[in-house]
Design an enzyme around this catalytic site. Structure first.
Site, PDB file in Angstrom:
ATOM      1  N   GLU A  90      25.539 118.914 150.996  1.00 20.52           N
ATOM      2  CA  GLU A  90      26.446 119.358 152.044  1.00 20.52           C
ATOM      3  C   GLU A  90      27.187 118.188 152.654  1.00 20.52           C
ATOM      4  OE1 GLU A  90      23.641 121.195 154.570  1.00 20.52           O
ATOM      5  OE2 GLU A  90      23.093 122.500 152.902  1.00 20.52           O
ATOM      6  N   CYS A 103      30.330 113.835 157.993  1.00 17.48           N
ATOM      7  CA  CYS A 103      28.884 113.637 157.924  1.00 17.48           C
ATOM      8  C   CYS A 103      28.492 113.719 156.442  1.00 17.48           C
ATOM      9  CB  CYS A 103      28.202 114.726 158.757  1.00 17.48           C
ATOM     10  SG  CYS A 103      26.433 114.558 158.778  1.00 17.48           S
ATOM     11  N   CYS A 110      15.152 115.556 150.485  1.00 13.59           N
ATOM     12  CA  CYS A 110      14.709 114.391 151.252  1.00 13.59           C
ATOM     13  C   CYS A 110      13.191 114.288 151.162  1.00 13.59           C
ATOM     14  CB  CYS A 110      15.133 114.520 152.711  1.00 13.59           C
ATOM     15  SG  CYS A 110      14.698 113.080 153.700  1.00 13.59           S
ATOM     16  N   CYS A 114      10.252 115.740 157.526  1.00 11.98           N
ATOM     17  CA  CYS A 114      10.192 116.001 158.974  1.00 11.98           C
ATOM     18  C   CYS A 114       9.922 117.484 159.193  1.00 11.98           C
ATOM     19  CB  CYS A 114      11.501 115.577 159.640  1.00 11.98           C
ATOM     20  SG  CYS A 114      11.872 113.830 159.403  1.00 11.98           S
ATOM     21  N   CYS A 117      13.019 120.146 159.781  1.00 12.57           N
ATOM     22  CA  CYS A 117      14.265 119.962 159.042  1.00 12.57           C
ATOM     23  C   CYS A 117      14.219 120.684 157.693  1.00 12.57           C
ATOM     24  CB  CYS A 117      14.504 118.465 158.825  1.00 12.57           C
ATOM     25  SG  CYS A 117      15.879 118.138 157.730  1.00 12.57           S
ATOM     26  N   GLY A 160      19.139 113.773 153.417  1.00 15.55           N
ATOM     27  CA  GLY A 160      18.598 112.539 152.843  1.00 15.55           C
ATOM     28  C   GLY A 160      18.369 111.463 153.891  1.00 15.55           C
ATOM     29  N   GLU A 161      17.556 110.492 153.529  1.00 16.60           N
ATOM     30  CA  GLU A 161      17.275 109.318 154.378  1.00 16.60           C
ATOM     31  C   GLU A 161      18.097 108.160 153.805  1.00 16.60           C
ATOM     32  OE1 GLU A 161      16.732 106.443 156.248  1.00 16.60           O
ATOM     33  OE2 GLU A 161      15.092 107.605 157.127  1.00 16.60           O
ATOM     34  N   SER A 192      22.075 106.676 159.960  1.00 15.37           N
ATOM     35  CA  SER A 192      20.890 107.227 160.619  1.00 15.37           C
ATOM     36  C   SER A 192      19.650 106.879 159.802  1.00 15.37           C
ATOM     37  CB  SER A 192      21.011 108.748 160.762  1.00 15.37           C
ATOM     38  OG  SER A 192      20.924 109.351 159.505  1.00 15.37           O
ATOM     39  N   SER A 215      16.216 108.271 164.485  1.00 16.22           N
ATOM     40  CA  SER A 215      15.661 109.558 164.903  1.00 16.22           C
ATOM     41  C   SER A 215      14.306 109.301 165.533  1.00 16.22           C
ATOM     42  CB  SER A 215      15.498 110.477 163.689  1.00 16.22           C
ATOM     43  OG  SER A 215      16.758 110.761 163.148  1.00 16.22           O
ATOM     44  N   LEU A 216      14.208 109.486 166.849  1.00 18.87           N
ATOM     45  CA  LEU A 216      12.954 109.169 167.534  1.00 18.87           C
ATOM     46  C   LEU A 216      12.155 110.449 167.798  1.00 18.87           C
ATOM     47  CD1 LEU A 216      11.519 106.628 168.500  1.00 18.87           C
ATOM     48  CD2 LEU A 216      12.531 106.975 170.748  1.00 18.87           C
ATOM     49  N   HIS A 217      12.740 111.355 168.558  1.00 17.05           N
ATOM     50  CA  HIS A 217      12.222 112.719 168.767  1.00 17.05           C
ATOM     51  C   HIS A 217      10.893 112.808 169.521  1.00 17.05           C
ATOM     52  CE1 HIS A 217      15.502 113.498 166.168  1.00 17.05           C
ATOM     53  NE2 HIS A 217      14.877 113.423 165.022  1.00 17.05           N
ATOM     54  N   ASN A 291      18.424 123.042 166.342  1.00 10.85           N
ATOM     55  CA  ASN A 291      19.038 124.234 165.751  1.00 10.85           C
ATOM     56  C   ASN A 291      17.978 125.033 165.018  1.00 10.85           C
ATOM     57  OD1 ASN A 291      21.764 125.039 165.902  1.00 10.85           O
ATOM     58  ND2 ASN A 291      22.382 123.130 164.919  1.00 10.85           N
ATOM     59  N   CYS A 334      20.699 120.705 158.669  1.00 10.64           N
ATOM     60  CA  CYS A 334      21.120 120.345 157.328  1.00 10.64           C
ATOM     61  C   CYS A 334      20.189 120.968 156.297  1.00 10.64           C
ATOM     62  CB  CYS A 334      21.151 118.834 157.182  1.00 10.64           C
ATOM     63  SG  CYS A 334      19.634 118.021 157.679  1.00 10.64           S
TER      64      CYS A 334
HETATM   65  S1  SF4 Z   1      15.530 114.932 159.449  1.00 11.64           S
HETATM   66 FE1  SF4 Z   1      16.533 113.491 158.037  1.00 11.64          FE
HETATM   67  S2  SF4 Z   1      14.829 112.150 157.325  1.00 11.64           S
HETATM   68 FE2  SF4 Z   1      13.872 113.988 158.207  1.00 11.64          FE
HETATM   69  S3  SF4 Z   1      13.552 115.388 156.440  1.00 11.64           S
HETATM   70 FE3  SF4 Z   1      15.560 115.896 157.403  1.00 11.64          FE
HETATM   71  S4  SF4 Z   1      17.077 114.726 156.216  1.00 11.64           S
HETATM   72 FE4  SF4 Z   1      15.056 113.815 155.825  1.00 11.64          FE
END
Ligand code: SF4
Length: 346
Positions: A90, A103, A110, A114, A117, A160-161, A192, A215-217, A291, A334
């Protein structure tokens, strides 16, 4: 097979030299690929025909294709993009008043897993090449041009990372900056990361003044490890130390992304702990109401919780914004658009 989409003008010059062509043909080719979106060698009329024919035989152009576009009322467009091997990613095009941004996805799937996600649900399938990332910018730019605009900002925040795909990501940043192509300023690029500490430190030494968004969260290890398994390898303090080093070496203030999930990480006490941890860091917090993703049992924080969380950070003098959710009705987390399309066998 040589991947011409991932090469810079100098490398393309060396490549065409194999056919006896002068180096300037490499610069011509780079411009044609990224300014004119060359799809077919035949269209490269500035080249002698024999050169075009031989190039077409040796180096097929494996360009990306948009297979579906969803456009929200605010103009945000989510492109489902097919790669040459049939995989899909995407790309989101965002029209801001201060310039359009794209983006970009950096991997198919990935590996980071997480717990909030959709992208991590089927794991990592493969990394994207630098050319596949740059071609997403090209498709987004075509979308922007239709509205009389251009892409002026890049966020590596798609699927992806990015720092897991380190070499291709850094190559991509340099290609996107090249004035013969998109010429996008490094200061308008954001990378990111879920917090891959050694890669953050490596990026700090690349001499690329891009913004780092971590990304801390969560402010502490127990909660962050629950949400992000990567925290077991790189705990909160190590991530904050790496952010401090990134700022010291690049002069770029780090952004901390913080998804707000109702009843999980959005309480007053959590906000106070976050403020305490970030005190003294040249940082900015971007609060993002989560989301909903059907596969996860969470709810987004209600607006009054978002306001209260923000107020606590601001009272502690932590710079803070709430991300305006562009394209809310289409841009769910995503990975969802791709999952939906795969379910329908497209
Ligand atoms: S938030 Fe980012 S790093 Fe975490 S699983 Fe989703 S795409 Fe991967």
């Amino acid at each position: 097979m040589t991947d011409v989409l991932s090469l810079d003008p100098g490398e393309l010059g060396a490549l065409v030299a194999e056919l006896g062509a002068p180096a300037f043909r490499g610069r011509q080719l780079f411009q044609a690929l990224w300014r004119d979106r060359l799809e077919d060698w035949e269209a490269l009329r500035a080249w002698p025909q024999a050169l075009r024919v031989e190039a077409a035989r040796r180096w097929p152009l494996r360009r990306l294709r948009v297979v579906r576009t969803q456009t929200a009322r605010d103009g945000t467009a989510k492109l489902l993009v097919r790669l040459a091997d049939g995989e899909q990613v995407e790309t989101v095009v965002l029209p801001h008043p201060y310039g359009w941004s794209v983006c970009v996805s950096t991997e198919v799937g990935c590996a980071m897993g997480c717990r909030f996600c959709a992208s991590g649900l089927r794991g990592k399938v493969r990394r994207l090449t630098a050319g596949e990332m740059l071609d997403q910018v090209s498709l987004a730019d075509a979308e922007a041009r239709r509205a009389g605009a251009r892409i002026t900002r890049i966020d590596l925040m798609g699927v992806g990372e990015p720092l897991d795909n380190y070499d291709a990501t850094v190559r991509f940043l340099r290609l996107a900056h090249d004035p013969l192509g998109f010429g996008i300023a490094y200061r308008r690029m954001t990378v990111s990361t879920s917090g891959l500490v050694p890669r953050i430190l490596r990026l700090a030494d690349e001499g690329l003044p891009v913004t780092l968004a971590v990304s801390l969260h969560a402010p502490d290890d127990a909660l962050r490890s629950r949400l992000m398994p990567v925290n077991r390898a790189y705990p909160v303090q190590a991530v904050l130390d790496a952010a401090r080093t990134y700022f010291a070496r690049t002069g770029r203030r780090v952004t901390f992304e913080y998804l707000l999930i109702a009843g999980v990480n959005d309480g007053d006490e959590t906000a106070r702990r976050l403020a305490a941890r970030l005190r003294g860091l040249a940082a900015h917090v971007n609060l993002i109401p989560w989301n909903p993703v059907p596969e996860f049992p969470y709810q987004p924080s209600p607006p009054e919780r978002v306001r209260a969380f923000r107020a606590i950070l601001e009272a502690a003098r932590i710079p803070c914004t709430v991300r305006k959710e562009l394209g809310q009705e289409i841009a769910a987390a995503c990975g969802q658009l791709r999952s939906a399309a795969e379910g329908q066998g497209t």
